[in-house]
Design a protein around this motif. Structure first.
Motif, PDB file in Angstrom:
ATOM      1  N   ASP A  43      26.888  10.666  21.279  1.00 41.11           N
ATOM      2  CA  ASP A  43      25.940  11.770  21.062  1.00 41.11           C
ATOM      3  C   ASP A  43      25.157  11.579  19.768  1.00 41.11           C
ATOM      4  O   ASP A  43      23.931  11.782  19.724  1.00 41.11           O
ATOM      5  CB  ASP A  43      26.698  13.102  21.021  1.00 41.11           C
ATOM      6  N   VAL A  44      25.863  11.176  18.708  1.00 45.22           N
ATOM      7  CA  VAL A  44      25.202  10.976  17.416  1.00 45.22           C
ATOM      8  C   VAL A  44      24.169   9.868  17.510  1.00 45.22           C
ATOM      9  O   VAL A  44      23.026  10.004  17.043  1.00 45.22           O
ATOM     10  CB  VAL A  44      26.245  10.655  16.325  1.00 45.22           C
ATOM     11  N   MET A  45      24.537   8.743  18.138  1.00 42.71           N
ATOM     12  CA  MET A  45      23.632   7.603  18.220  1.00 42.71           C
ATOM     13  C   MET A  45      22.437   7.889  19.132  1.00 42.71           C
ATOM     14  O   MET A  45      21.314   7.442  18.861  1.00 42.71           O
ATOM     15  CB  MET A  45      24.389   6.374  18.714  1.00 42.71           C
ATOM     16  N   GLN A  46      22.655   8.620  20.210  1.00 43.40           N
ATOM     17  CA  GLN A  46      21.546   8.941  21.115  1.00 43.40           C
ATOM     18  C   GLN A  46      20.483   9.775  20.402  1.00 43.40           C
ATOM     19  O   GLN A  46      19.281   9.523  20.545  1.00 43.40           O
ATOM     20  CB  GLN A  46      22.075   9.672  22.345  1.00 43.40           C
ATOM     21  N   HIS A  47      20.925  10.757  19.631  1.00 46.29           N
ATOM     22  CA  HIS A  47      19.962  11.567  18.876  1.00 46.29           C
ATOM     23  C   HIS A  47      19.281  10.727  17.792  1.00 46.29           C
ATOM     24  O   HIS A  47      18.072  10.864  17.543  1.00 46.29           O
ATOM     25  CB  HIS A  47      20.662  12.772  18.247  1.00 46.29           C
ATOM     26  N   GLY A  48      20.047   9.867  17.133  1.00 47.83           N
ATOM     27  CA  GLY A  48      19.472   9.056  16.074  1.00 47.83           C
ATOM     28  C   GLY A  48      18.474   8.043  16.589  1.00 47.83           C
ATOM     29  O   GLY A  48      17.400   7.855  16.000  1.00 47.83           O
ATOM     30  N   VAL A  63      19.662   7.356   8.456  1.00 45.15           N
ATOM     31  CA  VAL A  63      20.859   6.545   8.673  1.00 45.15           C
ATOM     32  C   VAL A  63      22.040   7.079   7.869  1.00 45.15           C
ATOM     33  O   VAL A  63      23.177   7.093   8.347  1.00 45.15           O
ATOM     34  CB  VAL A  63      20.568   5.069   8.317  1.00 45.15           C
ATOM     35  N   GLU A  64      21.794   7.556   6.679  1.00 46.24           N
ATOM     36  CA  GLU A  64      22.879   8.073   5.843  1.00 46.24           C
ATOM     37  C   GLU A  64      23.523   9.309   6.460  1.00 46.24           C
ATOM     38  O   GLU A  64      24.753   9.444   6.482  1.00 46.24           O
ATOM     39  CB  GLU A  64      22.345   8.397   4.450  1.00 46.24           C
ATOM     40  N   SER A  65      22.708  10.211   7.008  1.00 47.58           N
ATOM     41  CA  SER A  65      23.262  11.412   7.650  1.00 47.58           C
ATOM     42  C   SER A  65      24.031  11.041   8.912  1.00 47.58           C
ATOM     43  O   SER A  65      25.089  11.629   9.212  1.00 47.58           O
ATOM     44  CB  SER A  65      22.129  12.375   7.999  1.00 47.58           C
ATOM     45  N   ILE A  66      23.520  10.067   9.653  1.00 46.78           N
ATOM     46  CA  ILE A  66      24.214   9.626  10.870  1.00 46.78           C
ATOM     47  C   ILE A  66      25.560   9.010  10.511  1.00 46.78           C
ATOM     48  O   ILE A  66      26.568   9.241  11.198  1.00 46.78           O
ATOM     49  CB  ILE A  66      23.326   8.628  11.635  1.00 46.78           C
ATOM     50  N   ALA A  67      25.594   8.253   9.427  1.00 49.43           N
ATOM     51  CA  ALA A  67      26.860   7.670   8.978  1.00 49.43           C
ATOM     52  C   ALA A  67      27.868   8.762   8.645  1.00 49.43           C
ATOM     53  O   ALA A  67      29.058   8.648   8.983  1.00 49.43           O
ATOM     54  CB  ALA A  67      26.626   6.769   7.774  1.00 49.43           C
ATOM     55  N   MET A  68      27.423   9.837   8.002  1.00 43.60           N
ATOM     56  CA  MET A  68      28.320  10.938   7.649  1.00 43.60           C
ATOM     57  C   MET A  68      28.862  11.628   8.892  1.00 43.60           C
ATOM     58  O   MET A  68      30.035  12.014   8.940  1.00 43.60           O
ATOM     59  CB  MET A  68      27.578  11.945   6.765  1.00 43.60           C
ATOM     60  N   GLU A  69      28.023  11.790   9.924  1.00 43.94           N
ATOM     61  CA  GLU A  69      28.493  12.404  11.170  1.00 43.94           C
ATOM     62  C   GLU A  69      29.552  11.538  11.838  1.00 43.94           C
ATOM     63  O   GLU A  69      30.545  12.051  12.377  1.00 43.94           O
ATOM     64  CB  GLU A  69      27.307  12.616  12.115  1.00 43.94           C
ATOM     65  N   ILE A  70      29.358  10.226  11.826  1.00 42.94           N
ATOM     66  CA  ILE A  70      30.342   9.328  12.440  1.00 42.94           C
ATOM     67  C   ILE A  70      31.638   9.336  11.637  1.00 42.94           C
ATOM     68  O   ILE A  70      32.739   9.302  12.206  1.00 42.94           O
ATOM     69  CB  ILE A  70      29.760   7.905  12.551  1.00 42.94           C
ATOM     70  N   ALA A 105      32.634  -0.808  16.647  1.00 37.40           N
ATOM     71  CA  ALA A 105      32.800  -1.050  18.081  1.00 37.40           C
ATOM     72  C   ALA A 105      32.209   0.083  18.918  1.00 37.40           C
ATOM     73  O   ALA A 105      31.706  -0.142  20.027  1.00 37.40           O
ATOM     74  CB  ALA A 105      34.282  -1.222  18.416  1.00 37.40           C
ATOM     75  N   ALA A 106      32.260   1.315  18.396  1.00 39.56           N
ATOM     76  CA  ALA A 106      31.690   2.451  19.116  1.00 39.56           C
ATOM     77  C   ALA A 106      30.171   2.513  18.965  1.00 39.56           C
ATOM     78  O   ALA A 106      29.471   3.017  19.853  1.00 39.56           O
ATOM     79  CB  ALA A 106      32.319   3.754  18.602  1.00 39.56           C
ATOM     80  N   ILE A 107      29.648   2.002  17.861  1.00 41.34           N
ATOM     81  CA  ILE A 107      28.198   2.032  17.606  1.00 41.34           C
ATOM     82  C   ILE A 107      27.464   0.948  18.389  1.00 41.34           C
ATOM     83  O   ILE A 107      26.380   1.177  18.933  1.00 41.34           O
ATOM     84  CB  ILE A 107      27.930   1.879  16.095  1.00 41.34           C
ATOM     85  N   MET A 108      28.059  -0.238  18.460  1.00 44.41           N
ATOM     86  CA  MET A 108      27.368  -1.421  18.961  1.00 44.41           C
ATOM     87  C   MET A 108      26.775  -1.273  20.365  1.00 44.41           C
ATOM     88  O   MET A 108      25.613  -1.641  20.599  1.00 44.41           O
ATOM     89  CB  MET A 108      28.324  -2.620  18.923  1.00 44.41           C
TER      90      MET A 108
END
Length: 739
Positions: free
Chosen positions: A494-499, A507-514, A530-533
């Motif tokens: 969900d985080v990556m799809q929105h990003g 990118v910094e906010s996305i990293a914090m969510e993950i 592995a989950a991001i790739m």
């Protein structure tokens, strides 16, 4: 004959050197497999379970091991004589009794045969442990010397209720006197969901711990009073629900049971099919070291360990285009055909896998045959079974010995197949029925009245007691299971799809969510990349049809998102793991055809420039490929020779200039444009003509000798101020071998 010790007798002051292994489980959780093979001999990462138990006891200084066997006693006796006959300093003997129906019956037989004259270790035949048992044995003897009413020490390993290795049906709750470690209450009743404690339990005690985070690994240190007590009461069948709870609740008995909480080391038992998977993964991930495949501790194997967690035995035949991926074990004599993949699976010795076959999260025992275009997912396939061409074995299936499935057939999830018809020693009220196994298939569907979903190979993560009846094997619908890892991956998705959909992602906010998702689901740092790739690669391929556009999109994506990985890489090992993840994706057949694999070097070069990966990681990754057979290094040798050479040269520069970190220096290309426009003269450069490249100062004419003009191409020049190193980058062409 050896004399018995009566109640109140003094313990033997000598060291404890005897042990009893219960090789029979006295349950049906592994049927129909256990109809033909005892659980203690079932292969766990290609090694019989009982071998782990014997090795654990032998390493603790136990010199005399009795193995009690009831079901399939002849098979166990043969294995003991074959494997342990010449074991130095350890004597292993079998006690055979055909009529026992419980562990209580077994121990009464042991009592009658007078096998022990002093304290002994009682352990289940499916225990895997690397504990140092010697200090625990000594502590037990010291306690017994001070308090002769102590008759047993029970080993409990600290593990949360959702621990990866804990059976979901295990709802053990214990009450322990904090001051003395005495066991006061023991209950394992998952159907109640609550525990009742008597107020008298707390009387006269300063503190009582009520804990549900302890795993009963079925390792007990017993005195002879344990055997005496079981012999006095024939109603005791199960050692926990009957004898142990009976002793704790009997006010007339003054005997005490102590506990030892394990906080370091590993100890667990293979309680059911789901824990079979958990223990296999723990062994592959080396939690049980030194009992890991590549240690070859039985001297009957020849495994070698390569990253990422791949174990291969000698004498295997792998086609050049097949792949053996992370978390996999392959035994000797295995043959794998073209374009087949083994992913997070254990393949036993002498298995044959055809072309374009896929084995995922599965366990193939010795001599299994999987024909071309077949898939096996989250299943156990026992020795001698055959999966015909174009056959799919669904999630949670168990295919027992000699069963044939297919061709052109799909086995529904959670199906259990056997060749033994009802009445052929199938236990309890289970039965078999005819089922479609394909045109050339041969097998019967095994049905058990114990329809507990927690005993499945792939159980649901949480099942309430009143919901168990609603889950039936008659349903062909696969159970939807959301593990902690899957929930974490869903959150990351969900985080990556929105990003990825955003025009200018933060990118910094996305990293914090993950990071928040990782902490919420108790995942490791290494699981984040592995989950991001997959989402990055899906984004790269989306709407792109030509190879040039695909390469351009790939480089642009990693340039934008590469820094995200820096938040989840803790040291060189994590960086090496990231390289492997990118490599595994690029080595796929689809990626080769689409042209992504050809820019693998450029992706790593970009991550290197972004300081996501360092020279040490690239060199370590390259070193781990050095021992692989040539046909398995083809992709790496062809694509990455320039990249590893660049890192080696940069590291040498770092060493020569006494820098704390190697500079961001890239390779010199063989096709450089004229250097007449270059303002940098007499700069340190890498001399690639020497056996070990060292920095040298090249005057402009000599530097030009290593290049040839090419005015049609554009190049980038920059100077590293930190170490005055000229950096010349060619993003389009790898270096020539002569340079």
């Amino acid at each position: 004959s050896k004399s018995k010790v009566t109640r109140g007798g003094k313990p033997d002051p000598a060291a404890i050197t005897d042990a009893l292994v219960l090789a029979d489980s006295f349950d049906t959780r592994f049927t129909p497999i256990s109809t033909e093979m005892p659980r203690a001999l079932m292969p766990l990462v290609n090694t019989p379970m009982m071998d782990y138990t014997i090795e654990f006891l032998a390493s603790a200084g136990i010199t005399h091991i009795w193995v009690f066997c009831c079901s399939h006693a002849a098979m166990i006796d043969e294995h003991v004589n074959k494997t342990y006959r010449h074991l130095p300093k350890v004597k292993v003997e079998c006690i055979k009794a055909d009529m026992c129906r419980s562990a209580g019956d077994a121990l009464r037989v042991v009592y009658d045969r007078e096998c022990f004259s002093s304290d002994f270790v009682l352990v289940s035949g499916d225990v895997v442990s690397n504990l140092d048992l010697k200090p625990i044995l000594q502590q037990h003897q010291e306690r017994r010397a001070k308090d002769k009413s102590i008759i047993m020490t029970q080993l409990l390993m600290q593990a949360s209720p959702n621990h990866r290795s804990r059976a979901q049906e295990d709802a053990t709750i214990v009450a322990i006197d904090r001051a003395t470690s005495q066991l006061l209450h023991y209950d394992n009743s998952p159907e109640t969901g609550r525990v009742r404690l008597s107020a008298e339990l707390f009387a006269g005690r300063s503190a009582v711990e009520v804990r549900f985070d302890l795993l009963d690994c079925r390792v007990d240190i017993c005195s002879l009073e344990v055997l005496n007590g079981l012999n006095d009461d024939f109603d005791y069948a199960d050692l926990r629900t009957d004898w142990l709870m009976g002793m704790l609740n009997n006010e007339l008995v003054e005997f005490k049971i102590q506990t030892h909480i394990i906080t370091e080391g590993y100890a667990n038992r293979c309680r059911n099919l789901s824990t079979y998977v958990a223990l296999s993964n723990d062994i592959i991930h080396r939690w049980t070291y030194p009992m890991v495949p590549d240690n070859n501790w039985l001297n009957a194997s020849s495994y070698e360990h390569t990253r990422p967690l791949v174990y291969k035995e000698r004498g295997i035949k792998l086609a050049p285009t097949c792949s053996v991926r992370k978390n996999s074990v392959v035994g000797s004599g295995v043959e794998v055909g073209q374009h087949s993949a083994i992913i997070s699976s254990v393949v036993g010795r002498r298995c044959i896998i055809g072309h374009n076959a896929t084995i995922v999260n599965s366990y193939l025992w010795e001599g299994v045959r999987v024909e071309s275009h077949s898939t096996i997912t989250n299943a156990i396939v026992c020795s001698g079974a055959v999966i015909r061409e174009n056959t799919h074995v669904g999630r949670g299936c168990v295919v027992s010995f000699g069963v044939v499935v297919g061709p052109d057939h799909s086995l529904p999830p959670h199906t259990k197949l056997t060749l033994h018809a009802s009445g052929d020693s199938i236990e309890d009220e289970s039965y078999t029925e005819e089922v479609d196994t394909g045109e050339s298939g041969n097998g019967l569907r095994f049905v058990s009245p114990d329809n507990n979903p927690l005993h499945m190979l792939c159980p649901p993560r949480t099942v309430k007691a009143d919901e168990e009846d609603e889950l039936s094997d008659d349903s062909d619908t696969e159970l939807e299971v959301l593990t902690g890892l899957q929930k974490f991956e869903d959150n990351v998705a969900d985080v990556m799809q929105h990003g990825l959909a955003a025009a200018s992602p933060d990118v910094e906010s996305i990293a914090m969510e993950i990071v928040s998702a990782r902490m919420a689901h108790d995942r490791t740092l290494g699981e984040c990349p592995a989950a991001i790739m997959p989402h990055l690669f899906s984004h790269i391929k989306e709407g792109v049809t030509t190879k040039p556009a695909l390469k351009k999109r790939l480089l642009a994506t990693f340039k934008k998102w590469g820094a995200l990985f820096s938040n989840f890489l803790d040291g060189t090992d994590d960086q090496v793991e990231l390289i492997y993840q990118i490599q595994m994706y690029c080595e796929g057949e689809e990626q080769r055809e689409s042209g992504i694999s050809s820019v693998f070097q450029e992706v790593l070069n970009l991550l290197y420039q972004l300081d996501v990966i360092e020279e040490e990681a690239v060199l370590k990754w390259a070193e781990e490929h050095a021992s692989l057979p040539r046909h398995e290094r083809t992709f790496v040798d062809q694509v990455c020779s320039g990249l590893t050479g660049m890192c080696a040269q940069a590291w040498d520069v770092c060493t020569s200039l006494h820098l704390s970190r190697a500079p961001c220096c890239c390779f010199i290309t063989p096709c450089l444009c004229s250097l007449s426009c270059c303002p940098f003269l007499d700069m340190p450069f890498l001399d690639m003509t020497s056996p070990r490249p060292r920095p040298r100062v090249f005057p402009l004419p000599e530097l030009a000798h290593f290049t040839r003009p090419c005015a049609s191409r554009a190049y980038k020049f920059s100077c590293s101020c930190a170490c005055s190193l000229l950096r010349i980058i060619d993003y389009d062409q790898p270096p020539h071998e002569s340079h």
